[in-house]
Design an enzyme around this catalytic site. Structure first.
Site, PDB file in Angstrom:
ATOM      1  N   SER A  50      35.673 -11.281 -68.621  1.00 43.31           N
ATOM      2  CA  SER A  50      36.765 -10.390 -68.207  1.00 43.31           C
ATOM      3  C   SER A  50      36.510  -9.809 -66.816  1.00 43.31           C
ATOM      4  O   SER A  50      35.371  -9.679 -66.378  1.00 43.31           O
ATOM      5  CB  SER A  50      36.913  -9.233 -69.201  1.00 43.31           C
ATOM      6  OG  SER A  50      37.240  -9.721 -70.483  1.00 43.31           O
TER       7      SER A  50
HETATM    8  N1  SAH Z   1      34.134  -9.839 -73.879  1.00 46.62           N
HETATM    9  C1  SAH Z   1      34.116 -11.146 -73.240  1.00 46.62           C
HETATM   10  C2  SAH Z   1      35.534 -11.642 -73.044  1.00 46.62           C
HETATM   11  C3  SAH Z   1      35.623 -13.115 -73.169  1.00 46.62           C
HETATM   12  S1  SAH Z   1      37.263 -13.747 -73.230  1.00 46.62           S
HETATM   13  C4  SAH Z   1      33.358 -11.133 -71.931  1.00 46.62           C
HETATM   14  O1  SAH Z   1      33.225 -10.036 -71.336  1.00 46.62           O
HETATM   15  O2  SAH Z   1      32.888 -12.171 -71.477  1.00 46.62           O
HETATM   16  C5  SAH Z   1      37.688 -13.571 -74.949  1.00 46.62           C
HETATM   17  C6  SAH Z   1      36.762 -14.205 -75.940  1.00 46.62           C
HETATM   18  O3  SAH Z   1      37.408 -14.093 -77.228  1.00 46.62           O
HETATM   19  C7  SAH Z   1      36.491 -15.682 -75.730  1.00 46.62           C
HETATM   20  O4  SAH Z   1      35.113 -15.909 -75.696  1.00 46.62           O
HETATM   21  C8  SAH Z   1      37.145 -16.350 -76.943  1.00 46.62           C
HETATM   22  O5  SAH Z   1      36.467 -17.506 -77.385  1.00 46.62           O
HETATM   23  C9  SAH Z   1      37.082 -15.247 -77.971  1.00 46.62           C
HETATM   24  N2  SAH Z   1      38.049 -15.375 -79.083  1.00 46.62           N
HETATM   25  C10 SAH Z   1      39.297 -15.890 -79.044  1.00 46.62           C
HETATM   26  N3  SAH Z   1      39.867 -15.831 -80.266  1.00 46.62           N
HETATM   27  C11 SAH Z   1      38.946 -15.275 -81.102  1.00 46.62           C
HETATM   28  C12 SAH Z   1      38.933 -14.962 -82.496  1.00 46.62           C
HETATM   29  N4  SAH Z   1      39.984 -15.202 -83.275  1.00 46.62           N
HETATM   30  N5  SAH Z   1      37.823 -14.387 -83.005  1.00 46.62           N
HETATM   31  C13 SAH Z   1      36.737 -14.129 -82.223  1.00 46.62           C
HETATM   32  N6  SAH Z   1      36.690 -14.403 -80.901  1.00 46.62           N
HETATM   33  C14 SAH Z   1      37.769 -14.981 -80.338  1.00 46.62           C
END
Ligand code: SAH
Length: 199
Positions: A50
């Site tokens: 993010s």
């Molecule tokens: N907090 C992370 C954000 C990554 S983007 C960071 O700072 O890097 C969002 C993340 O949510 C991705 O890694 C994606 O794989 C995950 N995601 C998407 N759908 C999901 C679900 N149903 N359950 C758990 N994680 C999920």
């Protein structure tokens, strides 16, 4: 940090973010010089780390306090996880992409970040460890999953970006002592989608 201060991010959030070297969460060394720009970036498996400004706003809205039980949905690179860990919370995080789960688990362990990580579907929350004082969703949700509201403590708070288009509206839902839910909105952000079905 100056940009975040101008955006109204408080000192305690900035202090926590100062402790976490964002470049370490970039998988590719060649791009690490981009780590302190306010951009999202590819981390593999079609996902992104993010924007730092988004992490700052979400953390501020969540308002984590020492000793609280906090659940993060979407571990991704582990950057937001590491920021939350600075507040001395009891931390849980769920990731549905196996590749990221494995890689980030190794990274967070190496960095001595204390968190219980799960490979699974965040729509379901983590009933075995519920209730939580705070729940943070870091992917764009098409709707507010009922399981997450159910797993919130009275007095608890859910921060979740909601919307299926290019941008999502940041929602903060609070559960009163009587179990009543109130909702507030906090502007538009851009997230990868919260996906159903594990792969
Ligand atoms: N907090 C992370 C954000 C990554 S983007 C960071 O700072 O890097 C969002 C993340 O949510 C991705 O890694 C994606 O794989 C995950 N995601 C998407 N759908 C999901 C679900 N149903 N359950 C758990 N994680 C999920």
């Amino acid at each position: 940090m100056e940009e975040l201060t101008e955006k109204g991010i408080s000192g305690r959030i900035l202090d926590a973010m100062r402790e976490v070297p964002r470049h370490q969460f970039f998988p590719d060394q060649a791009f690490q010089e981009k780590a302190y720009q306010d951009i999202a970036f590819r981390i593999g498996a079609g996902q992104t780390i993010s924007h730092p400004s988004t992490v700052a706003v979400q953390t501020q809205l969540l308002d984590p306090q020492k000793g609280e039980k906090v659940l993060e949905i979407g571990t991704g690179s582990g950057y937001q996880t590491a920021v939350l860990a600075q507040f001395g919370v009891k931390l849980f995080s769920i990731e549905r992409q196996h590749e990221l789960f494995i890689r980030t688990r190794a990274l967070l362990e190496e960095m001595n970040i204390r968190v219980k990580l799960f490979f699974g579907d965040g729509y379901l929350g983590q009933p075995a460890f519920a209730p939580f004082d705070k729940i943070l969703v870091t992917a764009g949700a098409p709707f507010i999953p009922q399981a997450l509201l159910t797993q919130l403590n009275p007095g608890g708070r859910l921060v979740i970006p909601v919307g299926e288009g290019k941008t999502q509206v940041m929602h903060v839902l609070e559960k009163s002592a009587e179990g009543e839910i109130t909702e507030a909105q906090h502007g538009e952000f851009s997230f990868v989608p919260l996906l159903e079905d594990r792969n």
